[in-house]
Design a protein around this motif. Structure first.
Motif, short mmCIF file in Angstrom:
data_model
loop_
_atom_site.label_atom_id
_atom_site.label_comp_id
_atom_site.label_asym_id
_atom_site.label_seq_id
_atom_site.Cartn_x
_atom_site.Cartn_y
_atom_site.Cartn_z
N THR A 40 -4.21 16.25 -75.67
CA THR A 40 -4.48 16.11 -74.24
C THR A 40 -5.70 16.92 -73.83
O THR A 40 -6.53 16.46 -73.04
CB THR A 40 -3.26 16.56 -73.42
OG1 THR A 40 -2.11 15.83 -73.87
CG2 THR A 40 -3.48 16.29 -71.95
N THR A 72 -8.66 14.83 -72.21
CA THR A 72 -8.79 14.92 -70.75
C THR A 72 -9.49 16.18 -70.28
O THR A 72 -10.06 16.18 -69.19
CB THR A 72 -7.40 14.87 -70.09
OG1 THR A 72 -6.67 16.06 -70.41
CG2 THR A 72 -6.61 13.66 -70.57
N ASP A 112 -7.99 18.91 -69.35
CA ASP A 112 -7.23 19.43 -68.21
C ASP A 112 -6.08 20.29 -68.73
O ASP A 112 -5.16 19.79 -69.39
CB ASP A 112 -6.69 18.27 -67.38
CG ASP A 112 -6.15 18.73 -66.03
OD1 ASP A 112 -5.57 19.82 -65.98
OD2 ASP A 112 -6.31 17.98 -65.05
N LYS A 122 -3.69 21.77 -67.05
CA LYS A 122 -2.40 21.48 -66.43
C LYS A 122 -1.72 20.29 -67.09
O LYS A 122 -0.52 20.32 -67.38
CB LYS A 122 -2.57 21.22 -64.93
CG LYS A 122 -1.24 21.05 -64.22
CD LYS A 122 -1.43 20.85 -62.72
CE LYS A 122 -0.06 20.69 -62.04
NZ LYS A 122 -0.18 20.46 -60.59
N LYS A 123 -2.48 19.22 -67.35
CA LYS A 123 -1.91 18.05 -68.03
C LYS A 123 -1.45 18.41 -69.43
O LYS A 123 -0.40 17.93 -69.90
CB LYS A 123 -2.94 16.92 -68.09
CG LYS A 123 -3.20 16.24 -66.76
CD LYS A 123 -4.17 15.09 -66.92
CE LYS A 123 -4.40 14.38 -65.60
NZ LYS A 123 -5.36 13.25 -65.74
N GLU A 170 1.85 20.45 -69.63
CA GLU A 170 3.07 19.75 -69.22
C GLU A 170 3.98 19.47 -70.41
O GLU A 170 5.16 19.15 -70.24
CB GLU A 170 2.72 18.45 -68.50
CG GLU A 170 2.20 18.67 -67.08
CD GLU A 170 1.82 17.37 -66.40
OE1 GLU A 170 1.84 16.32 -67.10
OE2 GLU A 170 1.48 17.40 -65.21
N LYS A 185 -10.93 23.46 -65.54
CA LYS A 185 -10.98 22.42 -66.57
C LYS A 185 -11.91 22.83 -67.69
O LYS A 185 -12.87 23.57 -67.50
CB LYS A 185 -11.42 21.10 -65.96
CG LYS A 185 -10.32 20.43 -65.14
CD LYS A 185 -10.69 19.02 -64.77
CE LYS A 185 -9.54 18.37 -64.04
NZ LYS A 185 -9.83 16.98 -63.71
#
Length: 346
Positions: free
Chosen positions: A311, A315, A317, A319-320, A323, A343
């Motif tokens: 991820t 991406t 990111d 936070k993503k 998760e 980011k």
């Protein structure tokens, strides 16, 4: 001149049976010359009128009746037989109509929702699954082949077999199988390297037991060489939860190393000590920065690590990516409003 009172003529009650008799009197008898001479349109028309009369009288008759059914009705010699036949046709028509409406309703429902593979009929399900599996296998192999040529390497260090019990070894191999599968199904997979994998060693034997003949067909790199013998040291970064260095940005030109071990009963700092001995850079994920971490170790399984790294790579990111950290390990994300500033730099 005296006007006579005009008495109203009493309305006569409509006698349906009498009406029926009048209508039937206009029909030729069965077997008469008229039947033989005019068999066809005229007789069928008279029968249709009789059926329509019964419909108006509230009898059970079908809404539509074919010429073949009218001919069968003509052959019925008595009134009771004709009524029974018409009732049979009406019930049959009603059931057919109800079935058609039910099928249309089911079709509408199926069109309005995604089709689940389990809902398909068995023959179609088998054919569909075989075709789908063949398609995805080709796609995954193509992606894996692309990653072996152009993808970012990701190393799994296989030097920890002597530190684990057999149960921990089996658990580690189980996580590696999940990791390889998750990476293979990613749109942009890593080029996975199993380094320091000794032939006929504990890791190797367990992998062969699970993969079988598919082991030689895996599009990954397996070698007995250590990672430091395959890549420049300045490109290597050992990921370990014991590292004092917090990982701030994901770097696509680095080669990250993950220790292949389950450290429930293993001494703390084993992978960190191994990295220091080889003079390698180390880093840990910024879990405390983004998560309200509960009390306990910040160790993650191998399959959780691959999901986080994939991820991050795709991406950028945090936070993503985080998760995928199990929610039982933390109490939610830190209330940070400037995630865009956090980011990862590509």
């Amino acid at each position: 001149m005296r006007k006579e009172e005009i008495q109203p003529v009493p309305s006569e009650k409509l006698d349906l049976d009498e009406w029926e008799n009048v209508m039937k009197s206009g029909l030729p008898e069965k077997g008469s010359p008229e039947i033989l001479e005019h068999e066809g349109d005229s007789s069928l028309t008279a029968i249709k009128e009789l059926v329509e009369m019964w419909r108006m009288a509230g009898k059970t008759v079908p809404e539509n009746i074919s010429n073949e059914q009218l001919k069968v009705l003509m052959e019925r010699s008595t009134k009771s037989y004709r009524k029974k036949y018409l009732k049979y046709l009406a019930i049959k028509e009603r059931l057919k109509k109800a079935k058609k409406e039910r099928q249309m309703a089911e079709r509408k429902v199926m069109l309005e929702k995604p089709i689940e593979i389990e809902e398909l009929s068995e023959p179609w399900n088998t054919f569909f699954l075989q075709s789908l599996k063949s398609f995805y296998d080709c796609m995954y192999k193509w992606r894996a082949a692309q990653s072996m040529m152009f993808g970012q390497p990701l190393v799994f260090d296989m030097v920890y077999d002597i530190y684990m019990s057999h149960r921990e070894m089996v658990n580690t191999i189980s996580q590696l199988l999940k990791t390889e599968g998750l990476n293979r199904k990613s749109p942009y997979p890593f080029h996975i390297h199993f380094c320091s994998l000794q032939t006929e060693g504990p890791y190797h034997k367990e992998l062969l037991k699970h993969y079988g003949e598919a082991w030689d067909k895996l599009l990954i790199t397996t070698t007995e060489k250590a990672h430091v013998d395959m890549f420049p040291k300045d490109k290597l970064v050992y990921l370990t939860s014991d590292s004092p260095n917090v990982m701030k940005t994901y770097e696509h030109d680095k080669i990250y190393i993950v220790g292949s071990l389950v450290d429930r009963s293993i001494q703390t700092g084993l992978s960190l000590a191994n990295a220091k001995r080889l003079n390698l850079s180390t880093a840990r994920l910024p879990l405390e920065k983004y998560l309200h971490w509960s009390v306990g170790k910040k160790n993650l399984t191998l399959d959780q690590m691959i999901l986080i790294l994939l991820t991050l790579k795709d991406t950028g990111d945090w936070k993503k990516a985080l998760e995928f950290v199990p929610k039982r390990k933390h109490e939610g994300f830190v209330d940070t409003q400037n995630y865009s500033q956090e980011k990862i730099n590509f």
